[in-house]
Write a protein that holds these residues in place. Structure first.
Motif, PDB file in Angstrom:
ATOM      1  N   GLY A  70      67.603  51.903  84.924  1.00 38.70           N
ATOM      2  CA  GLY A  70      68.746  51.750  85.820  1.00 38.70           C
ATOM      3  C   GLY A  70      69.522  53.036  85.982  1.00 38.70           C
ATOM      4  N   ALA A  71      69.730  53.736  84.873  1.00 35.45           N
ATOM      5  CA  ALA A  71      70.445  55.016  84.935  1.00 35.45           C
ATOM      6  C   ALA A  71      69.663  56.035  85.752  1.00 35.45           C
ATOM      7  CB  ALA A  71      70.695  55.539  83.517  1.00 35.45           C
ATOM      8  N   ALA A  72      68.342  56.061  85.579  1.00 35.15           N
ATOM      9  CA  ALA A  72      67.503  56.992  86.340  1.00 35.15           C
ATOM     10  C   ALA A  72      67.571  56.690  87.832  1.00 35.15           C
ATOM     11  CB  ALA A  72      66.058  56.919  85.845  1.00 35.15           C
ATOM     12  N   ALA A  73      67.596  55.395  88.175  1.00 28.19           N
ATOM     13  CA  ALA A  73      67.683  55.014  89.589  1.00 28.19           C
ATOM     14  C   ALA A  73      69.009  55.460  90.192  1.00 28.19           C
ATOM     15  CB  ALA A  73      67.518  53.505  89.735  1.00 28.19           C
ATOM     16  N   LEU A  74      70.093  55.326  89.427  1.00 26.14           N
ATOM     17  CA  LEU A  74      71.402  55.754  89.920  1.00 26.14           C
ATOM     18  C   LEU A  74      71.447  57.264  90.141  1.00 26.14           C
ATOM     19  CD1 LEU A  74      73.792  53.574  87.725  1.00 26.14           C
ATOM     20  CD2 LEU A  74      73.264  53.260  90.139  1.00 26.14           C
ATOM     21  N   TRP A 123      71.281  61.957  93.746  1.00 25.62           N
ATOM     22  CA  TRP A 123      70.653  63.239  94.058  1.00 25.62           C
ATOM     23  C   TRP A 123      70.111  63.271  95.478  1.00 25.62           C
ATOM     24  CZ3 TRP A 123      65.362  64.025  95.074  1.00 25.62           C
ATOM     25  CH2 TRP A 123      64.985  65.361  95.241  1.00 25.62           C
ATOM     26  N   LEU A 124      69.397  62.203  95.862  1.00 27.38           N
ATOM     27  CA  LEU A 124      68.770  62.200  97.176  1.00 27.38           C
ATOM     28  C   LEU A 124      69.804  62.127  98.288  1.00 27.38           C
ATOM     29  CD1 LEU A 124      65.983  62.439  98.328  1.00 27.38           C
ATOM     30  CD2 LEU A 124      65.735  59.951  98.231  1.00 27.38           C
ATOM     31  N   LEU A 171      74.826  51.034  95.052  1.00 26.02           N
ATOM     32  CA  LEU A 171      73.979  50.827  96.228  1.00 26.02           C
ATOM     33  C   LEU A 171      73.155  52.058  96.596  1.00 26.02           C
ATOM     34  CD1 LEU A 171      76.381  48.830  98.576  1.00 26.02           C
ATOM     35  CD2 LEU A 171      74.522  47.948  97.176  1.00 26.02           C
ATOM     36  N   LYS A 172      73.470  53.205  96.020  1.00 28.01           N
ATOM     37  CA  LYS A 172      72.795  54.434  96.453  1.00 28.01           C
ATOM     38  C   LYS A 172      71.288  54.416  96.241  1.00 28.01           C
ATOM     39  CE  LYS A 172      76.413  57.815  96.944  1.00 28.01           C
ATOM     40  NZ  LYS A 172      77.339  58.662  96.227  1.00 28.01           N
TER      41      LYS A 172
END
Length: 199
Positions: free
Chosen positions: A11-15, A20-21, A175-176
């Motif tokens: 979850g942290a990596a997805a955030l 970043w993107l 949501l990012k």
């Protein structure tokens, strides 16, 4: 316990990836810009009936915070988007929200005929001719798409593109990752080299 840890790390990596993107997209195909006059283009999003939807409310706020405080007198804010239903045009809904709710008293122009991002850009081009700096406010992926379209339609005007304030760290953070995934899908028609070019 290990699975909970893995979920947390994932979850942290997805955030982080989403942040970043979106930040990267907001800073692609823009330069530093010079000159006293600017145009801030705010792109509408599917608003078939009043009242103004949450996405368009956010885009208006992003557009207004993109107005340089030291150059406000020389700034025009252009709301772009036609009617997608039986209600008023998206541009009119956004302009009304900016004036009546956010109390914006600067110069406002309305482009109310476009129905696609390509048309948004084509229709606002005559309004951009006199601007030294051009900002396009939307979600970062959509803003990048619009800037790529301006480069295709009027590369001379695209040289005047500068960043809008449509990315803020932590804003819409949860949501990012979803916005990043959706952005990748919407940018599929933009060639990789177009996404990487800097002015």
């Amino acid at each position: 316990m290990r699975s909970v840890w893995a979920i947390g790390v994932g979850g942290a990596a997805a955030l982080v990836w989403g942040e970043w993107l979106n930040r990267r997209w907001s800073r692609t195909l823009v330069g530093n810009g010079e000159g006293g006059s600017e145009a801030v283009v705010v792109l509408g999003y599917r608003n078939p009936h009043p009242p103004i939807n949450i996405v368009n409310r956010w885009r208006v706020r992003a557009g207004l915070r993109s107005v340089d405080s030291d150059g406000a007198a020389g700034t025009q804010v252009i709301f772009s988007g036609g009617s997608t239903g039986s209600g008023p045009a998206e541009a009119q809904l956004m302009a009304d929200y900016a004036k009546s709710v956010l109390k914006f008293d600067g110069r406002v122009l309305i482009e109310d005929r476009s129905r696609t991002t390509w048309e948004n850009i084509a229709q606002v081009i005559p309004l951009l001719e006199g601007a030294d700096r051009i900002k396009i406010a939307s979600q970062p992926a959509h803003g990048l798409k619009a800037r790529a379209y301006l480069r295709r339609q009027r590369p001379d005007l695209a040289e005047r593109l500068v960043p809008a304030q449509d990315y803020r760290p932590g804003e819409w953070a949860v949501l990012k990752p979803l916005l990043a995934l959706y952005g990748l899908w919407t940018l599929r028609g933009i060639k990789a080299e177009e996404r990487k070019r800097s002015l």
